[in-house]
Design a protein around this motif. Structure first.
Motif, mmCIF file in Angstrom:
data_model
loop_
_atom_site.group_PDB
_atom_site.id
_atom_site.type_symbol
_atom_site.label_atom_id
_atom_site.label_comp_id
_atom_site.label_asym_id
_atom_site.label_seq_id
_atom_site.Cartn_x
_atom_site.Cartn_y
_atom_site.Cartn_z
ATOM 1 N N GLU A 1 -2.294 -24.429 20.772
ATOM 2 C CA GLU A 1 -0.886 -24.033 20.847
ATOM 3 C C GLU A 1 -0.716 -22.717 21.599
ATOM 4 O O GLU A 1 0.264 -22.540 22.333
ATOM 5 N N GLU A 2 -1.659 -21.802 21.431
ATOM 6 C CA GLU A 2 -1.557 -20.510 22.108
ATOM 7 C C GLU A 2 -1.520 -20.675 23.628
ATOM 8 O O GLU A 2 -0.839 -19.913 24.324
ATOM 9 N N GLN B 1 1.964 -21.756 24.625
ATOM 10 C CA GLN B 1 2.879 -20.621 24.611
ATOM 11 C C GLN B 1 2.661 -19.716 25.824
ATOM 12 O O GLN B 1 3.617 -19.183 26.397
ATOM 13 N N LEU C 1 4.397 -21.254 28.744
ATOM 14 C CA LEU C 1 5.835 -20.988 28.712
ATOM 15 C C LEU C 1 6.138 -19.589 29.228
ATOM 16 O O LEU C 1 7.054 -19.392 30.039
ATOM 17 N N ASP C 2 5.382 -18.606 28.753
ATOM 18 C CA ASP C 2 5.629 -17.221 29.160
ATOM 19 C C ASP C 2 5.408 -17.019 30.655
ATOM 20 O O ASP C 2 6.155 -16.285 31.308
ATOM 21 N N TRP D 1 9.435 -20.183 31.178
ATOM 22 C CA TRP D 1 10.499 -19.235 30.818
ATOM 23 C C TRP D 1 11.082 -18.550 32.050
ATOM 24 O O TRP D 1 12.306 -18.612 32.268
ATOM 25 N N ARG E 1 14.153 -18.187 25.979
ATOM 26 C CA ARG E 1 12.739 -18.463 25.672
ATOM 27 C C ARG E 1 12.638 -19.518 24.571
ATOM 28 O O ARG E 1 11.807 -20.430 24.638
ATOM 29 N N ARG E 2 13.486 -19.424 23.560
ATOM 30 C CA ARG E 2 13.492 -20.443 22.505
ATOM 31 C C ARG E 2 13.956 -21.788 23.063
ATOM 32 O O ARG E 2 13.420 -22.844 22.706
ATOM 33 N N ASP F 1 11.186 -23.449 25.055
ATOM 34 C CA ASP F 1 10.144 -23.971 24.169
ATOM 35 C C ASP F 1 10.501 -25.398 23.755
ATOM 36 O O ASP F 1 9.672 -26.320 23.823
#
Length: 301
Positions: A136-137, A140, A143-144, A148, A172-173, A176
């Motif tokens: 999962e990291e 994320q 996304l960053d 995003w 950002r949410r 996701d």
């Protein structure tokens, strides 16, 4: 819906060459993504439409370069594009009408250029070199780095001066949730192209192999994995609901429509179950039209 000429005038785009540039960008979006284009034209406040259309065209251009060709071709294409974008943002001019329109949109709307730089850097690393997610990291981090800033080079143009910290965090949410739904809806196509977008650790948790997914095996373990992924996406979508209050009033009908379309698509994936491994889950035709019509009726006159 006002005419395109009237929309350009409402946005303060008066110079003939610049009007042609924005028209070029809008036509590119209309060809590639007719549903978002129609949502913008029907639902967004006219003064916002040209800049947002140019932003969406730019986002699509970067995506296309990052996803086309061999790794070497992608890297070379993105390096060349980054140079052209930097020159356009610096000078306000470019041989490419799309980049001229986008540079004008960034300047006139005051979008901080660091979002553009981050997006291009993420395209060259997280997307062009995509090799799946270990955990999962890693999702994320993707996304960053890429998703995003990718949404903010487009949606950030709604804010004069760019998004504030709270607005950026809201998007950002949103991204996701959007990325989770997109990966689930495109499972079949991504696997066919060699892209596994579910973190490998979660396959291990359910004792599912990549071959199980590629061959669309209907087993209790595969069904449990897909159910868990849909649940994660649903939780992320619920967490993104606050984005409506963070959007500019002139874009809220579009944001509502985008959120409803995501929810519709996720529901379709949930209902499809293992079938989502045999064919991608699109929006269909009736539901988007119904959602657009409903949104148009709610839009303030």
């Amino acid at each position: 819906m006002p005419s395109w000429r009237t929309t350009l005038t409402a946005a303060g785009v008066s110079r003939p060459r610049l009007r042609d540039d924005y028209t070029h960008a809008a036509r590119r979006v209309r060809r590639r993504e007719p549903a978002p284009y129609l949502a913008l034209r029907l639902l967004a406040a006219p003064p916002l439409v040209p800049a947002l259309a140019a932003g969406l065209a730019f986002m699509n251009l970067v995506d296309d370069v990052a996803e086309t060709g061999t790794p070497h071709q992608r890297a070379a294409g993105l390096a060349a594009l980054s140079e052209r974008v930097a020159a356009a943002l610096e000078s306000g001019d470019s041989p490419d009408p799309l980049l001229r329109a986008y540079a004008h949109a960034v300047d006139s709307r005051g979008l901080p250029p660091h979002w553009v730089t981050r997006f291009l850097e993420g395209a060259a690393t997280a997307e062009a070199g995509f090799d799946g997610f270990a955990a999962e990291e890693d999702f994320q981090a993707y996304l960053d780095a890429y998703a995003w800033p990718g949404v903010l080079v487009f949606a950030g143009l709604q804010y004069q001066g760019g998004p504030g910290a709270e607005q950026a965090a809201g998007w950002r949410r949103f991204v996701d949730a959007a990325q989770r739904v997109d990966f689930l809806a495109d499972l079949r196509g991504d696997l066919a192209e060699g892209r596994l977008c579910i973190p490998r650790a979660r396959l291990d948790e359910h004792s599912v192999t990549r071959a199980d997914l590629e061959q669309a095996r209907d087993t209790p373990a595969v069904r449990a994995l897909l159910t868990a992924e849909c649940r994660r996406a649903r939780t992320a979508l619920d967490a993104a609901h606050g984005i409506l209050g963070l959007a500019e009033p002139g874009l809220r009908p579009v944001v509502t429509t985008m959120t409803e379309l995501m929810a519709h698509q996720l529901t379709a994936v949930e209902r499809a179950g293992v079938t989502a491994l045999r064919r991608d889950t699109g929006y269909g035709l009736a539901a988007p039209l119904r959602i657009l019509v409903r949104a148009a009726r709610r839009r303030p006159v």
